[in-house]
Design an enzyme around this catalytic site. Sequence first.
Site, PDB file in Angstrom:
ATOM      1  N   GLN A 101      -4.488   2.361  14.675  1.00 32.32           N
ATOM      2  CA  GLN A 101      -3.498   2.373  14.427  1.00 32.32           C
ATOM      3  C   GLN A 101      -2.792   2.940  15.245  1.00 32.32           C
ATOM      4  O   GLN A 101      -1.403   2.736  15.179  1.00 32.32           O
ATOM      5  CB  GLN A 101      -4.021   3.121  12.935  1.00 32.32           C
TER       6      GLN A 101
ATOM      7  N   LYS B  45      -5.007  -2.761  10.443  1.00 29.61           N
ATOM      8  CA  LYS B  45      -5.202  -2.610   8.229  1.00 29.61           C
ATOM      9  C   LYS B  45      -5.488  -3.825   8.049  1.00 29.61           C
ATOM     10  O   LYS B  45      -6.204  -4.055   7.513  1.00 29.61           O
ATOM     11  CB  LYS B  45      -3.303  -2.323   7.861  1.00 29.61           C
TER      12      LYS B  45
ATOM     13  N   GLU C  34     -10.785  12.179   7.109  1.00 27.89           N
ATOM     14  CA  GLU C  34     -10.077  13.701   6.974  1.00 27.89           C
ATOM     15  C   GLU C  34     -11.625  14.367   7.249  1.00 27.89           C
ATOM     16  O   GLU C  34     -11.808  15.207   7.345  1.00 27.89           O
ATOM     17  CB  GLU C  34      -9.601  13.233   5.710  1.00 27.89           C
TER      18      GLU C  34
ATOM     19  N   HIS D 169      -4.063  13.775   1.069  1.00 27.04           N
ATOM     20  CA  HIS D 169      -4.150  12.450   2.293  1.00 27.04           C
ATOM     21  C   HIS D 169      -2.869  12.907   3.290  1.00 27.04           C
ATOM     22  O   HIS D 169      -3.613  12.869   4.377  1.00 27.04           O
ATOM     23  CB  HIS D 169      -4.004  11.536   1.477  1.00 27.04           C
TER      24      HIS D 169
ATOM     25  N   GLU E 223     -11.397   3.911   3.742  1.00 22.80           N
ATOM     26  CA  GLU E 223      -9.872   4.594   3.422  1.00 22.80           C
ATOM     27  C   GLU E 223     -10.194   4.281   1.574  1.00 22.80           C
ATOM     28  O   GLU E 223     -10.407   3.122   0.301  1.00 22.80           O
ATOM     29  CB  GLU E 223      -8.732   4.000   3.119  1.00 22.80           C
TER      30      GLU E 223
ATOM     31  N   ASP F  65      -9.588  -0.061   1.822  1.00 22.25           N
ATOM     32  CA  ASP F  65      -8.185   0.015   2.451  1.00 22.25           C
ATOM     33  C   ASP F  65      -9.289   0.084   4.446  1.00 22.25           C
ATOM     34  O   ASP F  65      -8.100   0.971   4.894  1.00 22.25           O
ATOM     35  CB  ASP F  65      -6.820   0.246   2.977  1.00 22.25           C
TER      36      ASP F  65
ATOM     37  N   ASP G 209       1.284  -0.781   0.029  1.00 22.73           N
ATOM     38  CA  ASP G 209      -0.117   0.087   0.201  1.00 22.73           C
ATOM     39  C   ASP G 209       1.077   1.053  -0.121  1.00 22.73           C
ATOM     40  O   ASP G 209       2.062   1.261   0.803  1.00 22.73           O
ATOM     41  CB  ASP G 209      -1.092   0.187   1.171  1.00 22.73           C
TER      42      ASP G 209
ATOM     43  N   ARG H  38      -8.418   3.060  13.318  1.00 26.45           N
ATOM     44  CA  ARG H  38      -8.081   4.714  13.799  1.00 26.45           C
ATOM     45  C   ARG H  38      -7.330   4.408  14.470  1.00 26.45           C
ATOM     46  O   ARG H  38      -5.868   5.093  15.231  1.00 26.45           O
ATOM     47  CB  ARG H  38      -7.916   6.062  13.500  1.00 26.45           C
TER      48      ARG H  38
ATOM     49  N   THR I  79      -9.017  -5.879   3.431  1.00 28.39           N
ATOM     50  CA  THR I  79      -8.790  -4.614   2.577  1.00 28.39           C
ATOM     51  C   THR I  79     -10.366  -4.968   1.827  1.00 28.39           C
ATOM     52  O   THR I  79      -9.896  -6.768   0.996  1.00 28.39           O
ATOM     53  CB  THR I  79      -7.558  -4.822   2.239  1.00 28.39           C
TER      54      THR I  79
ATOM     55  N   GLU J 232      -9.145   3.926  -2.319  1.00 30.14           N
ATOM     56  CA  GLU J 232      -8.196   3.909  -2.829  1.00 30.14           C
ATOM     57  C   GLU J 232      -8.675   2.966  -4.136  1.00 30.14           C
ATOM     58  O   GLU J 232      -9.064   2.443  -4.659  1.00 30.14           O
ATOM     59  CB  GLU J 232      -7.504   2.983  -1.979  1.00 30.14           C
TER      60      GLU J 232
END
Lengths: 433, 433
Positions: free
Chosen positions: A243, A256, A367, A136, A202, A236, A129, A240, A260, A204
């Site tokens: 993480q 993560k 975000e 971002h 996420e 993905d 990844d 948080r 996915t 992507e």
Amino acid sequence: MKKSFIDVKTDSHFPIQNLPYGVFSTKGNPTPRIGVAIGEYVLDLSVLEKEGFFQQIIGEHGPVFNRTSLNDFMGLGKDIWSAVRKQVQLLLSADEPTLRDHTALRHESLVLQNEVELHLPMKIGDYTDFYASKEHATNVGVMFRGKENALMPNWTHLPVGYHGRSSSVVVSGTNVRRPVGQTKPANADVPMFGPSKQLDFELEMGVVIGTGNKLGEPISIEQAEEAIFGLVLVNDWSARDIQAWEYQPLGPFLAKNFATSISPWVVPLEALEPFRVTGPVQDPQPLAYLRQPEANTFNIHLEAYLKGEKQHTPTRISSTNYRSLYWSAAQMVAHHTIGGCDLNPGDLLGTGTISGQEKEERGSLLEITWRGTEPVQLGKDEQREWIEDGDELTITGWCQGDGYRVGFGEVTGTIEPAHDVKQLLSEQKLVHK
Amino acid sequence: MKKSFIDVKTDSHFPIQNLPYGVFSTKGNPTPRIGVAIGEYVLDLSVLEKEGFFQQIIGEHGPVFNRTSLNDFMGLGKDIWSAVRKQVQLLLSADEPTLRDHTALRHESLVLQNEVELHLPMKIGDYTDFYASKEHATNVGVMFRGKENALMPNWTHLPVGYHGRSSSVVVSGTNVRRPVGQTKPANADVPMFGPSKQLDFELEMGVVIGTGNKLGEPISIEQAEEAIFGLVLVNDWSARDIQAWEYQPLGPFLAKNFATSISPWVVPLEALEPFRVTGPVQDPQPLAYLRQPEANTFNIHLEAYLKGEKQHTPTRISSTNYRSLYWSAAQMVAHHTIGGCDLNPGDLLGTGTISGQEKEERGSLLEITWRGTEPVQLGKDEQREWIEDGDELTITGWCQGDGYRVGFGEVTGTIEPAHDVKQLLSEQKLVHK
């Protein structure tokens, strides 16, 4: 404009200009095999191959379409991908009678998409990844390290990337269980254990490798696009809170690797050619092994939707574009292999979250809600800081042509509640695979 | 003490108490297949399986030994591994005539190790690397962040780990090309491009997963050892200058993925039982999902040797022990899966560099030479700060029993010079796989 004898609506993702590859099965024939999407149908390539339609192209390398993954076909290289695509396009053309007027063959080879089950299109040896969106990386940097140190010094010099987990890549439609794990709230002295409270997505895209390289032999930036078979949508999933506690100093791990999700249709790079555009100006100019001429990316419109369990309509929470990525797919391939690392057919390179400059172009809840401080409205009655149990997250995307779309379909997933923590560890969970 | 009818020296790594599994081929039969090491021989299990010696144990799940990897056998689970081990031990026993007195079968099934080629023993779906040695993490932390912040706050609460690259894991004896890449010396304004100048090894062990779990279903700490098939030696080659520039914020990438070498023989966990010991006291006590009773690790002596191209004898540069690792293999498995990530047969979990408290117990040149500031002496005439072209690095290890050794053989690799940077990117490097 090319037309198929199969009726395709103008907002369909799968006109004759697209022809993405996937792996499907049917109730009548549960063995997975390879097909291409056309309008509301799947064209079964294993049937056409059996009938000899690819004999002159694939010859002794075949059969490759009666397989449960695209890997063998992808390993044959760009010239064969291109010749097969031409042949399928010809067979589906409005003015070509071979398939159009052959009722038995048409019945055998064309299946309605709503009657098939779609599988993971490739066997993914390794999943990498990247972190290729400047917007971002900047947003995340501002939140975690402040404005002054938002971008690390290396970020503008190389496409930052890390290794992900290939075993937990699942196909669109697979439910995802909320992970449990260690977290440590800022005001706590010791870590806690329990379900993640900050579950995120996420938005992507994924670069699917078709042709690899030998260990120790890098792929140059000029050859890099030839190594790419096509693109998929990627979600993905990210926890948080897990993480934040675990990621230093070696990067994200359990935050993560619980899942996915990818879209089932791989859109060939060739189908994206009409939508080629130039990416953002790179300043400072990258080192020679990463330097590219213009028109190194594609104009792909991307959207994310979130729907609560009790809601009927999903809410669009992001609207962004692949072209805003600072680092191109070719640069990712060239960088990934420059030290000698080998890529193989079926490898997946995620781009990292694709955020643009505008607020509505942000590609993650981290975000969008600015770390949970600005909840997003879902319909009239609900708000979200993070993803809740029962929520369905869907990403879609397409290139807009003149009267047609080359689309990626969608990648969707619904969150199942976490395991009961007390029961979790009392059951026998080993399985023989 | 158990004895084999095959003569085994007391310092051999492969007595009847060990019986590690590997994949081998011969000039006469170049198809890889599965064998066990005994003294100076390999016992060809595919021959014994064909003759029906495992019929009652493996039955309809077989054949599994005429395969090019151990994965199918490993997927059968602990009870079958154990029964097969018993059967092989019986067949090789000094007082069991079945194989001992059957000249034709002995000739067909026993091959000298110096006449075989050894291959990667398993197909590695995913490779994870941990950071489980407190001494290593502390040494690195002191060098890069200073004494005050040497260990990150999470380190004593969870086994820190990250995803590695599975495609570039190679078997012992494979030459490794020095990687080129981006580095940025502290006094430079912009990054440079060229061969790594700080090439290092990492003395590690690898946990080979035998039985996996379903996505979303964690393996408890109580079950974790049952998931482990065995252990191998690992050299996780590292380019420290590339690592220093690239690793923030997502962890090491190109600094590690150009090659990881493993030993060819997988020592079954059962063979290590007599060497079970208790690991370091864990303070603070870990969360419940990581809590283990005593005797959770093994007493395995480990050594690393470095030999310059012009030298005749290798110099021992490290002498350490697996038991010094703070986090156990079972804790790595339990942590890896707690969020739902699935493990599969053949997955490799590296322990991270194994350093002990003493200077001679450091498991990397980074620590041995303290980042190049205290060169290590090789023989009379040479010194090393980092690994040079033509250098051969070998790791070996064994458990010392009373009159016998359960050993891991060795993992060795020689460094080839980097590609010429000018030529590097001008050649066609894509290969069809």
